[in-house]
Design an enzyme around this catalytic site. Structure first.
Site, mmCIF file in Angstrom:
data_model
loop_
_atom_site.group_PDB
_atom_site.id
_atom_site.type_symbol
_atom_site.label_atom_id
_atom_site.label_comp_id
_atom_site.label_asym_id
_atom_site.label_seq_id
_atom_site.Cartn_x
_atom_site.Cartn_y
_atom_site.Cartn_z
ATOM 1 N N GLY A 133 0.816 -1.201 0.000
ATOM 2 C CA GLY A 133 0.000 0.000 0.000
ATOM 3 C C GLY A 133 0.849 1.249 0.000
ATOM 4 O O GLY A 133 2.072 1.203 -0.181
ATOM 5 N N PHE A 169 1.612 3.211 2.465
ATOM 6 C CA PHE A 169 2.491 3.413 3.610
ATOM 7 C C PHE A 169 3.410 2.228 3.899
ATOM 8 O O PHE A 169 4.277 2.321 4.756
ATOM 9 C CB PHE A 169 1.653 3.705 4.860
ATOM 10 N N GLY A 170 3.236 1.112 3.220
ATOM 11 C CA GLY A 170 4.097 -0.022 3.506
ATOM 12 C C GLY A 170 3.581 -1.313 2.917
ATOM 13 O O GLY A 170 2.869 -1.311 1.911
ATOM 14 N N VAL A 175 2.249 -5.604 3.792
ATOM 15 C CA VAL A 175 1.697 -6.562 4.743
ATOM 16 C C VAL A 175 2.217 -7.942 4.374
ATOM 17 O O VAL A 175 2.129 -8.355 3.214
ATOM 18 C CB VAL A 175 0.156 -6.562 4.724
ATOM 19 N N LYS A 204 2.017 -5.800 9.386
ATOM 20 C CA LYS A 204 2.042 -4.600 8.551
ATOM 21 C C LYS A 204 3.318 -3.834 8.847
ATOM 22 O O LYS A 204 3.562 -3.431 9.982
ATOM 23 C CB LYS A 204 0.825 -3.721 8.838
ATOM 24 N N ASP A 214 -11.812 4.818 5.026
ATOM 25 C CA ASP A 214 -11.414 4.146 3.784
ATOM 26 C C ASP A 214 -12.178 2.836 3.609
ATOM 27 O O ASP A 214 -11.587 1.785 3.357
ATOM 28 C CB ASP A 214 -9.908 3.895 3.775
#
Length: 382
Positions: A63, A65-66, A68, A83, A177
């Protein structure tokens, strides 16, 4: 209690928030890199300060931001989701940790929210450990080649997410979201009807919202966000309404392009010729009442009544004025969710099935026989 030594803080509106993380937390540099090789990850492991050893098996998703990853936790011999937030997202990690502190007040199983275990830090990265769930609704629809779900199949998903939104509202949190990719099946085999809400990376305390917050994904974003108005938790109801329509159509209902003009034009008019970037045309729809045209083959009065109840709930979810948008608690009492409009011989299905396997549920109602209409949604999902 774990021993914390790592600390960082961020300042917002003259308020200093401190987030603590366990010491001696190790994370593979491979996870930190943007160009992650999933084949290499499967051979690696990481260790946390409390002697928990994680064996990384695969990358589940990436995603903004990072990433998983799926891990085997050797200390407890269980699988978890980890995550990993890459460097440069310290403020996002702090905000998410603050949200999970609030979420601990809720029962994750009763409120259909992903279970959060812990968070820890390595170098410039922050890691959040969660229970491992099954595939998302988006992946589920993709596997069934985008074949739409019936309103009977959508109902348990809607009910569970309304319970989740009611719980979030009770603690003053807005998810921000809601979309098919952030709603996961718990276990398709043991609990085929059970879903949970995940990914609180964009979540916010509702009282902290400003008109400058850029939230929600394209195609699931409420009109007030586009108009620059101060949002509140009602944006989640809009996102859920869009998600239910995605399941009903087997494709995004509102345009997912980044053209705000086209999006607002479609919302305001809901008619005329409009084609989004995926080539989906809804020129035959003049209002949400025309959703019935999407399933013209329904002749059974009971099924037709159920469809009309679904459309009525959607209309209340997708009210342009957020002040008039239906609240989660009121939506739970809507006839589509309560099934009060259905005949008695069609109401044998109850939401108890969400937490049971089919075998256990049939044992529980051993004195009853499932009707054909009740078997149909189960057969379609399998």
């Amino acid at each position: 209690a774990p021993h914390f030594v790592h600390m960082f803080e961020y300042r917002r509106c003259n308020l200093v928030t401190r987030i603590l993380f366990p010491e001696n937390s190790l994370l593979l540099d491979d996870i930190i890199r943007d160009s992650l090789d999933s084949d290499l990850v499967a051979q690696r492991s990481l260790q946390k300060g409390d002697d928990s050893m994680y064996e990384i098996e695969e990358v589940l998703g990436c995603g903004k931001f990072g990433k998983v990853v799926k891990c085997h936790k050797k200390g407890t011999n269980e699988h978890v989701a980890l995550k990993v937030m890459i460097k440069g997202n310290r403020l996002s990690a702090a905000r998410e940790a603050e949200i999970f502190k609030r979420l601990r007040r809720l029962d994750p199983d009763k409120n259909n929210i992903v279970r959060f275990y812990s968070c820890f830090k390595y170098k410039t990265c922050f890691c959040f450990e969660f229970e491992l769930l099954d595939i998302s609704l988006y992946d589920f629809m993709e596997r069934r080649e985008w074949k739409p779900l019936s309103v009977a199949e959508i109902r348990p998903i809607a009910q569970q997410m309304l319970v989740a939104l009611t719980a979030l509202k009770s603690i003053g949190v807005t998810h921000s979201d809601i979309k098919p990719a952030n709603i996961l099946l718990v276990n398709q085999e043991s609990k085929p009807f059970k879903v949970k809400l995940i990914d609180f990376g964009a979540s916010c305390m509702t009282s902290n919202f400003t008109q400058f917050h850029e939230i929600q994904s394209f195609g699931y974003r409420a009109p007030e966000v586009y108009l620059g108005l101060r949002p509140d938790e009602s944006v989640d109801m809009w996102g859920l309404g869009c998600t239910l329509l995605f399941l009903f159509f087997g494709q995004h209902f509102y345009p997912t392009s980044q053209c705000e003009y086209n999006y607002m034009k479609f919302i305001v008019k809901l008619h005329g010729t409009f084609t989004d970037e995926n080539g989906n045309s809804y020129d035959h729809l003049e209002s949400l009442d025309d959703l019935q045209k999407m399933v013209p083959d329904i002749k059974d009065p009971t099924e037709l009544g159920d469809l009309n109840a679904f459309i009525d709930l959607i209309k209340n979810m997708l009210v342009v004025d957020p002040l008039k948008r239906i609240l989660p608690a009121d939506a739970l009492n809507h006839k589509y969710i309560s099934m009060e409009h259905l005949n008695e011989d069609c109401t044998c299905f109850t939401y108890e099935l969400l937490d049971l396997s089919l075998f256990d549920y049939l044992k529980k109602i051993s004195s009853k026989r499932l009707s054909v209409s009740e078997i149909r949604p189960i057969a379609k999902q399998m």
